[in-house]
Design a protein around this motif. Structure first.
Motif, PDB file in Angstrom:
ATOM      1  N   CYS A  41       0.830  -1.205   0.000  1.00  0.00           N
ATOM      2  CA  CYS A  41       0.000   0.000   0.000  1.00  0.00           C
ATOM      3  C   CYS A  41       0.864   1.255   0.000  1.00  0.00           C
ATOM      4  CB  CYS A  41      -0.914   0.011   1.219  1.00  0.00           C
ATOM      5  SG  CYS A  41      -0.039   0.123   2.805  1.00  0.00           S
ATOM      6  N   THR A  42       0.240   2.333  -0.341  1.00  0.00           N
ATOM      7  CA  THR A  42       0.879   3.636  -0.237  1.00  0.00           C
ATOM      8  C   THR A  42       0.677   4.163   1.189  1.00  0.00           C
ATOM      9  OG1 THR A  42      -1.132   4.800  -0.896  1.00  0.00           O
ATOM     10  CG2 THR A  42       0.409   4.150  -2.664  1.00  0.00           C
ATOM     11  N   LEU A  43       1.407   5.178   1.540  1.00  0.00           N
ATOM     12  CA  LEU A  43       1.224   5.814   2.843  1.00  0.00           C
ATOM     13  C   LEU A  43      -0.206   6.318   2.973  1.00  0.00           C
ATOM     14  CD1 LEU A  43       2.183   6.992   5.536  1.00  0.00           C
ATOM     15  CD2 LEU A  43       3.072   8.966   4.265  1.00  0.00           C
ATOM     16  N   ASP A  44      -0.705   6.939   1.911  1.00  0.00           N
ATOM     17  CA  ASP A  44      -2.066   7.477   1.922  1.00  0.00           C
ATOM     18  C   ASP A  44      -3.098   6.382   2.209  1.00  0.00           C
ATOM     19  OD1 ASP A  44      -3.994   9.632   1.492  1.00  0.00           O
ATOM     20  OD2 ASP A  44      -4.474   8.605  -0.391  1.00  0.00           O
ATOM     21  N   ALA A  45      -2.974   5.241   1.562  1.00  0.00           N
ATOM     22  CA  ALA A  45      -3.918   4.140   1.780  1.00  0.00           C
ATOM     23  C   ALA A  45      -3.820   3.617   3.209  1.00  0.00           C
ATOM     24  CB  ALA A  45      -3.678   3.023   0.780  1.00  0.00           C
ATOM     25  N   ALA A  46      -2.606   3.476   3.730  1.00  0.00           N
ATOM     26  CA  ALA A  46      -2.426   3.000   5.107  1.00  0.00           C
ATOM     27  C   ALA A  46      -3.061   3.972   6.098  1.00  0.00           C
ATOM     28  CB  ALA A  46      -0.944   2.813   5.415  1.00  0.00           C
ATOM     29  N   GLU A  47      -2.926   5.274   5.828  1.00  0.00           N
ATOM     30  CA  GLU A  47      -3.542   6.278   6.704  1.00  0.00           C
ATOM     31  C   GLU A  47      -5.053   6.217   6.632  1.00  0.00           C
ATOM     32  OE1 GLU A  47      -0.102   9.764   6.631  1.00  0.00           O
ATOM     33  OE2 GLU A  47      -1.672   9.796   5.108  1.00  0.00           O
ATOM     34  N   GLN A  48      -5.601   6.174   5.414  1.00  0.00           N
ATOM     35  CA  GLN A  48      -7.050   6.229   5.241  1.00  0.00           C
ATOM     36  C   GLN A  48      -7.762   4.967   5.717  1.00  0.00           C
ATOM     37  OE1 GLN A  48      -8.715   7.775   1.566  1.00  0.00           O
ATOM     38  NE2 GLN A  48      -6.767   8.739   1.098  1.00  0.00           N
ATOM     39  N   ILE A  49      -7.186   3.823   5.470  1.00  0.00           N
ATOM     40  CA  ILE A  49      -7.866   2.567   5.787  1.00  0.00           C
ATOM     41  C   ILE A  49      -7.542   2.092   7.194  1.00  0.00           C
ATOM     42  CG2 ILE A  49      -8.074   0.122   5.148  1.00  0.00           C
ATOM     43  CD1 ILE A  49      -7.561   1.085   2.215  1.00  0.00           C
ATOM     44  N   CYS A  50      -6.282   2.173   7.589  1.00  0.00           N
ATOM     45  CA  CYS A  50      -5.844   1.604   8.862  1.00  0.00           C
ATOM     46  C   CYS A  50      -5.598   2.641   9.955  1.00  0.00           C
ATOM     47  CB  CYS A  50      -4.573   0.790   8.655  1.00  0.00           C
ATOM     48  SG  CYS A  50      -4.742  -0.533   7.448  1.00  0.00           S
ATOM     49  N   GLY A  51      -5.693   3.914   9.614  1.00  0.00           N
ATOM     50  CA  GLY A  51      -5.398   4.944  10.602  1.00  0.00           C
ATOM     51  C   GLY A  51      -3.922   4.995  10.960  1.00  0.00           C
ATOM     52  N   LEU A 103     -11.966   3.044  -1.281  1.00  0.00           N
ATOM     53  CA  LEU A 103     -10.754   3.699  -1.768  1.00  0.00           C
ATOM     54  C   LEU A 103     -10.387   3.207  -3.166  1.00  0.00           C
ATOM     55  CD1 LEU A 103      -8.605   5.747  -0.785  1.00  0.00           C
ATOM     56  CD2 LEU A 103      -7.226   3.791  -0.126  1.00  0.00           C
ATOM     57  N   LEU A 104     -10.557   1.917  -3.421  1.00  0.00           N
ATOM     58  CA  LEU A 104     -10.240   1.375  -4.747  1.00  0.00           C
ATOM     59  C   LEU A 104     -11.231   1.854  -5.803  1.00  0.00           C
ATOM     60  CD1 LEU A 104      -9.173  -2.225  -3.716  1.00  0.00           C
ATOM     61  CD2 LEU A 104      -7.688  -0.432  -4.665  1.00  0.00           C
ATOM     62  N   ILE A 105     -12.503   2.027  -5.433  1.00  0.00           N
ATOM     63  CA  ILE A 105     -13.480   2.583  -6.376  1.00  0.00           C
ATOM     64  C   ILE A 105     -13.114   4.031  -6.709  1.00  0.00           C
ATOM     65  CG2 ILE A 105     -15.898   3.306  -6.639  1.00  0.00           C
ATOM     66  CD1 ILE A 105     -16.660   0.737  -5.071  1.00  0.00           C
TER      67      ILE A 105
END
Length: 194
Positions: A41-51, A103-105
Motif C-alpha cells: 500500500c501507499t502511505l495514503d492508503a495505510a492512513e485512510q484505511i488503517c489509521g 478507496l479502490l473505487i
C-alpha cells in the motif's frame, strides 16, 4: 532451525510471533490491520484505511515486520499471513475491507476506468496496476461478505479489465452478477456492460 537454538528461533512462525509480542498494543493493532493489503500500500492508503501514521509504519519497518520501497509499504507473505490471523481474530476485517473497497473505487474513478459509449477512453491503467493484488483480495472477500460492493468495484474497473485482464474481468464480474440479482439497476447495467 537448530535444536540448540533459542525457542524463538526454531521456527519461522516462532520468530515472527516473538517479534510481534515485542510490539506495543497499538503497533500490534496496526500490524494486523495492514494485512488487508495483499499487494502492499501507499502511505495514503495505510492512513485512510488503517489509521496509520508514518512513525508507527517506520517502527514496523525498523523491526523487519514491514518493508518499504518505491513509495509502497508491504509485508513478506509469511508475515502477512501471520498478521491476517490477528486481523481475523480482531473482528475488524470487514470494516477495513469496506474502506478499502471505497478507496479502490475512488482510484478507479480517478483513473477514468469507466467506459463511455462513443467516447474513446482516457484510461490511466498504470494508476490501477499497482493495486491489482489488493483489488483481487477485496473481490475475493466481497464475493462472500458483500457481493454488491464487490460488483461496484469490479464494474468500476471496466477499462482496466478491457485493456489488461479481459478474461479475469469477466471471471470476476459473472459470479458477482449471479449473487446480486436485486442490485441497484444502474449498477447492474454497468456491470453487465463491463
Amino acid at each position: 532451525g537448530a535444536r540448540d537454538a533459542p525457542e524463538r528461533q526454531r521456527t519461522l512462525r516462532a520468530t515472527i510471533e516473538w517479534s510481534h509480542d515485542l510490539l506495543s498494543e497499538s503497533d500490534q493493532s496496526l500490524f494486523a490491520s495492514l494485512a488487508v493489503f495483499r499487494g502492499g500500500c501507499t502511505l495514503d492508503a495505510a492512513e485512510q484505511i488503517c489509521g496509520a501514521d508514518l512513525d508507527t509504519l517506520q517502527s514496523l519497518v525498523d523491526k523487519s515486520l514491514l518493508r518499504h520501497n518505491h513509495e509502497r509499504f508491504w509485508m513478506l507473505e509469511t508475515i502477512r499471513e501471520f498478521a491476517r490471523e490477528h486481523l481475523v481474530a480482531s473482528g475488524e476485517e470487514d470494516a477495513l475491507r469496506r474502506l478499502q473497497t471505497d478507496l479502490l473505487i475512488e482510484l478507479a474513478d480517478r483513473a477514468g476506468m469507466r467506459a463511455t459509449v462513443g467516447v474513446p477512453g482516457k484510461w490511466d491503467v498504470d494508476l490501477v496496476a499497482p493495486e491489482i493484488d489488493n483489488v483481487r483480495a477485496v473481490l475475493d472477500w466481497a464475493a462472500e461478505h458483500d457481493p454488491e460492493r464487490g460488483l461496484a468495484l469490479a464494474a468500476s474497473l471496466e477499462g482496466f479489465w478491457l485493456v489488461r485482464e479481459r478474461t479475469e474481468g469477466a471471471s470476476r464480474l459473472e459470479p458477482l452478477l449471479a449473487r446480486t440479482p436485486d442490485a441497484e439497476p444502474k449498477l447492474r447495467a454497468h456491470a453487465l456492460r463491463a
